[in-house]
Design an enzyme around this catalytic site. Structure first.
Site, PDB file in Angstrom:
ATOM      1  CB  ILE A 160      -0.950   0.020   1.216  1.00 21.81           C
ATOM      2  CG1 ILE A 160      -1.759  -1.287   1.275  1.00 21.81           C
ATOM      3  CG2 ILE A 160      -1.868   1.232   1.140  1.00 21.81           C
ATOM      4  CD1 ILE A 160      -2.530  -1.620   0.014  1.00 21.81           C
ATOM      5  CD  GLU A 245      -4.029   2.778 -10.356  1.00 18.93           C
ATOM      6  OE1 GLU A 245      -3.105   2.174  -9.783  1.00 18.93           O
ATOM      7  OE2 GLU A 245      -5.228   2.435 -10.277  1.00 18.93           O
ATOM      8  CG  LEU A 340      24.580   3.974 -24.265  1.00 21.79           C
ATOM      9  CD1 LEU A 340      23.564   4.903 -24.905  1.00 21.79           C
ATOM     10  CD2 LEU A 340      25.701   3.626 -25.252  1.00 21.79           C
ATOM     11  CB  THR A 368       1.377  -7.256 -14.447  1.00 23.09           C
ATOM     12  OG1 THR A 368       0.331  -8.104 -14.972  1.00 23.09           O
ATOM     13  CG2 THR A 368       1.469  -7.434 -12.938  1.00 23.09           C
TER      14      THR A 368
END
Length: 384
Positions: A160, A245, A340, A368
């Site tokens: 949370i 969101e 790099l 996900t």
């Protein structure tokens, strides 16, 4: 390619945000990382400057600004200095909890919470994820049982954001135990309520300044009036607002990746190898060209999606596309830019190092990459 996405009004607001970031954020980043917590000062300063409370109604202390471009500017400016943890904290207040209360709340709820959220005096969190329920919200087991004029909440939550510092939590709980029904509702819990306990501040791979925690609810009693939205409609309430969101996450992803690329262009211009700047090597130029092109194309998609969001026309599918693609791109760009930088990229004194560890969560929270692809794939299949 010149973009007309931002107007003069947006540019003026950016100057305010940049000044806030330079004064209140930049010099404190290392301390917040070391202390594993962001103190209240940036919240209060952001409230005074109008950097938070952007989408909340003016009558409750907000700016009453539904144009998401203003939120995108805040995210870009925080990304410019690598303030990932603060962006995540602000995002919970601005793009999730505050908007839920503004759109679903009663007048009493709005008056109780939105002014403090607009001023930076109230920090919020949303408690959805559980040990056994992540992206699949139907797996939520935390329960809320009606007892007269109160709801009694029992259960636990994990991962949370703002879990340690929050003053108020919006809890997703199961209010209907009937088999086969989603039965989820949203309930507002003030963190001083008896039976509410904070668990561990979780030790994460990155975003160390962001207080992510476990929360526990042991017979937590809240008034029936703390129901947010409609009883049993918690899942639709959440799903309807997930596009915002996900755009929030996508915007920080593009802002962070662009910042990392800028740092890398500067580094390869000044760092020499074999008697010449690294940027003069064809491999470096090709890598920079590929990353710049991908970022430019991605930004064009995000800008179009944001205008759709402003118009109330952004679909869950397009938000999923924006989220998975931009966060995976952020991960690739950050990894390639670290390479790099050579050995210096692995040193935390260079910002690319922290950007690397902070970026890893982006493809996980908010849904996900795999879940985003499933949403898009189902839409494709349904159209056949």
């Amino acid at each position: 390619m010149k973009s007309t996405f931002y107007t003069e009004e947006h540019d003026a607001f950016r100057a305010i945000v940049r000044e806030f970031v330079e004064r209140e954020v930049k010099s404190n980043l290392a301390r917040w990382e070391d202390e594993r917590l962001i103190d209240r000062q940036p919240w209060l300063a952001a409230g005074k400057q109008g950097v938070v409370g952007i989408p909340f109604p003016e009558e409750y202390g907000g700016a009453g600004q539904s144009d998401y471009r203003f939120r995108a500017i805040v995210k870009e400016e925080l990304a410019r200095v690598n303030a990932t943890s603060l962006d995540g904290a602000f995002g919970i207040n601005e793009d999730i909890v505050g908007c839920y209360i503004a759109e679903l709340g009663t007048e009493e709820q709005k008056a109780r919470y939105l002014p403090g959220m607009s001023s930076g005096e109230i920090v919020s969190s949303i408690a959805m994820t559980e040990p056994g329920a992540g992206s699949d919200l139907r797996g939520i087991r935390t329960s809320a049982v009606r007892d007269g004029d109160e709801w009694v909440i029992n259960g636990s939550k994990t991962f949370i954001t703002n879990g340690i510092s929050s003053d108020v939590v919006v809890v997703a709980a199961r209010t209907d135990q009937t088999e086969g029904r989603s039965g989820l509702s949203l309930l507002i819990v003030d963190t001083g309520t008896p039976g509410f306990e904070r668990g561990r501040k979780l030790d994460k791979v990155g975003m160390h300044a962001q207080d992510t925690a476990e929360l526990f609810f042991d017979n937590v009693r809240v008034p029936a009036t703390n129901l947010l939205g409609t009883e049993g409609r918690g899942l639709p309430h959440l799903m309807e607002r997930l596009p915002r969101e996900r755009m929030s996450i996508a915007w920080y992803a593009i802002g962070s990746a662009e910042a990392v690329l800028d740092w890398t262009i500067d580094y390869t211009t000044n760092r020499r190898a074999y008697g010449a700047p690294i940027i003069d090597l064809q491999n470096t130029r090709f890598a920079l060209a590929e990353m710049q092109t991908e970022l430019d194309v991605t930004r064009a998609f995000l800008e179009a999606a944001t205008l759709n969001l402003n118009a109330g026309e952004l679909t869950a599918v397009d938000a999923a596309k924006a989220k998975w693609w931009s966060t995976e791109l952020q991960k690739r760009v950050t990894d390639r830019c670290l390479q790099l930088h050579g050995g210096y990229g692995y040193m935390m004194e260079y910002p690319v190092g922290r950007a690397f560890i902070d970026s890893r969560i982006q493809t996980i929270y908010g849904g996900t990459t795999e879940v985003m692809k499933e949403i898009i794939g189902r839409d494709i299949a349904a159209a056949r």
